[in-house]
Design a protein around this motif. Structure first.
Motif, PDB file in Angstrom:
ATOM      1  N   ASP A 103      -4.233 129.634  81.156  1.00  0.00           N
ATOM      2  CA  ASP A 103      -4.569 130.774  80.316  1.00  0.00           C
ATOM      3  C   ASP A 103      -3.601 130.752  79.140  1.00  0.00           C
ATOM      4  OD1 ASP A 103      -4.853 133.275  79.097  1.00  0.00           O
ATOM      5  OD2 ASP A 103      -5.285 134.268  81.005  1.00  0.00           O
ATOM      6  N   GLU A 104      -4.117 130.589  77.952  1.00  0.00           N
ATOM      7  CA  GLU A 104      -3.317 130.439  76.738  1.00  0.00           C
ATOM      8  C   GLU A 104      -2.254 131.537  76.591  1.00  0.00           C
ATOM      9  OE1 GLU A 104      -2.397 128.447  73.111  1.00  0.00           O
ATOM     10  OE2 GLU A 104      -3.946 127.839  74.516  1.00  0.00           O
ATOM     11  N   LYS A 105      -2.576 132.763  76.982  1.00  0.00           N
ATOM     12  CA  LYS A 105      -1.627 133.862  76.782  1.00  0.00           C
ATOM     13  C   LYS A 105      -0.380 133.741  77.642  1.00  0.00           C
ATOM     14  CE  LYS A 105      -3.977 137.155  79.797  1.00  0.00           C
ATOM     15  NZ  LYS A 105      -4.737 138.371  79.853  1.00  0.00           N
ATOM     16  N   TYR A 106      -0.421 132.917  78.706  1.00  0.00           N
ATOM     17  CA  TYR A 106       0.737 132.764  79.564  1.00  0.00           C
ATOM     18  C   TYR A 106       1.503 131.457  79.317  1.00  0.00           C
ATOM     19  CZ  TYR A 106      -1.420 136.572  82.082  1.00  0.00           C
ATOM     20  OH  TYR A 106      -1.974 137.771  82.405  1.00  0.00           O
ATOM     21  N   VAL A 107       0.984 130.601  78.481  1.00  0.00           N
ATOM     22  CA  VAL A 107       1.611 129.307  78.260  1.00  0.00           C
ATOM     23  C   VAL A 107       2.828 129.396  77.338  1.00  0.00           C
ATOM     24  CG1 VAL A 107       1.249 126.982  77.320  1.00  0.00           C
ATOM     25  CG2 VAL A 107      -0.531 128.056  78.692  1.00  0.00           C
ATOM     26  N   TRP A 108       2.808 130.280  76.362  1.00  0.00           N
ATOM     27  CA  TRP A 108       3.842 130.264  75.331  1.00  0.00           C
ATOM     28  C   TRP A 108       4.884 131.361  75.432  1.00  0.00           C
ATOM     29  CZ3 TRP A 108       3.251 125.653  74.127  1.00  0.00           C
ATOM     30  CH2 TRP A 108       1.991 125.078  74.010  1.00  0.00           C
ATOM     31  N   ASP A 109       4.786 132.288  76.343  1.00  0.00           N
ATOM     32  CA  ASP A 109       5.792 133.362  76.452  1.00  0.00           C
ATOM     33  C   ASP A 109       6.970 132.954  77.280  1.00  0.00           C
ATOM     34  OD1 ASP A 109       4.329 135.022  74.858  1.00  0.00           O
ATOM     35  OD2 ASP A 109       3.317 135.990  76.520  1.00  0.00           O
ATOM     36  N   TYR A 125       1.199 119.798  73.755  1.00  0.00           N
ATOM     37  CA  TYR A 125       1.154 120.299  75.125  1.00  0.00           C
ATOM     38  C   TYR A 125      -0.286 120.589  75.557  1.00  0.00           C
ATOM     39  CZ  TYR A 125       2.863 122.683  79.283  1.00  0.00           C
ATOM     40  OH  TYR A 125       3.123 123.042  80.578  1.00  0.00           O
ATOM     41  N   ARG A 126      -1.069 121.193  74.679  1.00  0.00           N
ATOM     42  CA  ARG A 126      -2.490 121.440  74.987  1.00  0.00           C
ATOM     43  C   ARG A 126      -3.216 120.117  75.264  1.00  0.00           C
ATOM     44  NH1 ARG A 126      -2.173 124.833  70.299  1.00  0.00           N
ATOM     45  NH2 ARG A 126      -1.957 127.000  70.923  1.00  0.00           N
ATOM     46  N   LYS A 127      -2.843 119.096  74.526  1.00  0.00           N
ATOM     47  CA  LYS A 127      -3.450 117.771  74.718  1.00  0.00           C
ATOM     48  C   LYS A 127      -3.134 117.234  76.125  1.00  0.00           C
ATOM     49  CE  LYS A 127      -3.745 113.453  72.151  1.00  0.00           C
ATOM     50  NZ  LYS A 127      -3.226 112.702  71.022  1.00  0.00           N
ATOM     51  N   PHE A 128      -1.881 117.409  76.562  1.00  0.00           N
ATOM     52  CA  PHE A 128      -1.511 117.004  77.924  1.00  0.00           C
ATOM     53  C   PHE A 128      -2.314 117.788  78.960  1.00  0.00           C
ATOM     54  CE2 PHE A 128       2.703 115.471  76.289  1.00  0.00           C
ATOM     55  CZ  PHE A 128       2.580 114.178  76.762  1.00  0.00           C
ATOM     56  N   LEU A 129      -2.407 119.091  78.772  1.00  0.00           N
ATOM     57  CA  LEU A 129      -3.134 119.922  79.725  1.00  0.00           C
ATOM     58  C   LEU A 129      -4.597 119.493  79.820  1.00  0.00           C
ATOM     59  CD1 LEU A 129      -1.603 123.403  78.830  1.00  0.00           C
ATOM     60  CD2 LEU A 129      -1.053 121.946  80.808  1.00  0.00           C
ATOM     61  N   LYS A 130      -5.173 119.170  78.694  1.00  0.00           N
ATOM     62  CA  LYS A 130      -6.565 118.716  78.678  1.00  0.00           C
ATOM     63  C   LYS A 130      -6.696 117.353  79.350  1.00  0.00           C
ATOM     64  CE  LYS A 130     -10.505 118.033  75.645  1.00  0.00           C
ATOM     65  NZ  LYS A 130     -11.027 118.130  74.296  1.00  0.00           N
ATOM     66  N   TYR A 144      -4.877 115.974  81.617  1.00  0.00           N
ATOM     67  CA  TYR A 144      -4.665 116.051  83.057  1.00  0.00           C
ATOM     68  C   TYR A 144      -5.539 117.103  83.742  1.00  0.00           C
ATOM     69  CZ  TYR A 144      -0.878 112.749  82.659  1.00  0.00           C
ATOM     70  OH  TYR A 144      -0.142 111.612  82.435  1.00  0.00           O
ATOM     71  N   LYS A 145      -6.461 117.690  82.957  1.00  0.00           N
ATOM     72  CA  LYS A 145      -7.420 118.669  83.481  1.00  0.00           C
ATOM     73  C   LYS A 145      -6.725 119.834  84.196  1.00  0.00           C
ATOM     74  CE  LYS A 145     -11.163 115.474  83.691  1.00  0.00           C
ATOM     75  NZ  LYS A 145     -11.349 114.173  83.821  1.00  0.00           N
ATOM     76  N   VAL A 146      -5.692 120.348  83.540  1.00  0.00           N
ATOM     77  CA  VAL A 146      -4.955 121.492  84.066  1.00  0.00           C
ATOM     78  C   VAL A 146      -5.591 122.758  83.508  1.00  0.00           C
ATOM     79  CG1 VAL A 146      -2.725 122.681  84.106  1.00  0.00           C
ATOM     80  CG2 VAL A 146      -2.808 120.171  84.202  1.00  0.00           C
ATOM     81  N   GLU A 147      -6.002 123.635  84.400  1.00  0.00           N
ATOM     82  CA  GLU A 147      -6.547 124.915  83.960  1.00  0.00           C
ATOM     83  C   GLU A 147      -5.392 125.844  83.615  1.00  0.00           C
ATOM     84  OE1 GLU A 147      -9.433 126.587  86.629  1.00  0.00           O
ATOM     85  OE2 GLU A 147     -10.300 124.613  87.020  1.00  0.00           O
TER      86      GLU A 147
END
Length: 150
Positions: A144-150, A132-137, A139-142
């Motif tokens: 915040d890691e703390k909100y991605v997995w909760d 998922y982080r690879k997709f975000l990178k 597609y240049k999606v900004e």
């Protein structure tokens, strides 16, 4: 222009609650078929549906009549209710709240189809979080890691 012409292909991915590996081998094909049926029922024709034990991928054509948020809501709510009817193993099944949706160039559809088809091989080397982080990178999606997995 008197006519509206639209062709939007989306690669959607979302995980089970807390990324629990609850999509078992004996239910996965039926689940993927069901997810595709939900998409089809609202004119968001599925091209490929697949995934892994803790998440799914849907490649579909987004109907010009349906908002992305509505598609996600329909897919997640109906499939969650359906899978709970499949026995005690699924009574606590939930999808995680968020999702990722990425546009796909029509010339790259075959690449995405192969990518989805090869999820079990792919995840021998990479977790869903890494994927998922690879997709975000890509597609240049900004985010915040703390909100991605909760």
């Amino acid at each position: 222009m008197p006519q509206s012409l639209v062709k939007n292909f989306l690669h959607i991915t979302f995980s089970t609650k807390n990324r629990m590996p609850t999509i078992k081998t004996d239910i996965k094909d039926e689940l993927y078929h069901y997810l595709g049926g939900i998409c089809r029922s609202i004119e968001c024709n599925p091209i490929k549906v697949g995934g892994y034990f803790d998440h799914v991928h849907i490649l579909c054509h987004l109907s010009q009549k349906v908002a992305l948020m509505k598609l996600i809501e329909e897919v997640k709510s109906h499939s969650s209710k359906w899978i709970k009817t499949k026995g005690d193993d699924f009574k606590n099944f939930y999808w995680q709240n968020g999702y990722g949706a990425f546009s796909v160039n029509p010339t790259e559809l075959e690449l995405v189809i192969k990518y989805i088809a090869n999820q079990h091989e792919h995840h021998k080397k990479m977790t869903f979080q890494e994927e998922y982080r690879k997709f975000l990178k890509k597609y240049k999606v900004e985010y915040d890691e703390k909100y991605v997995w909760d």
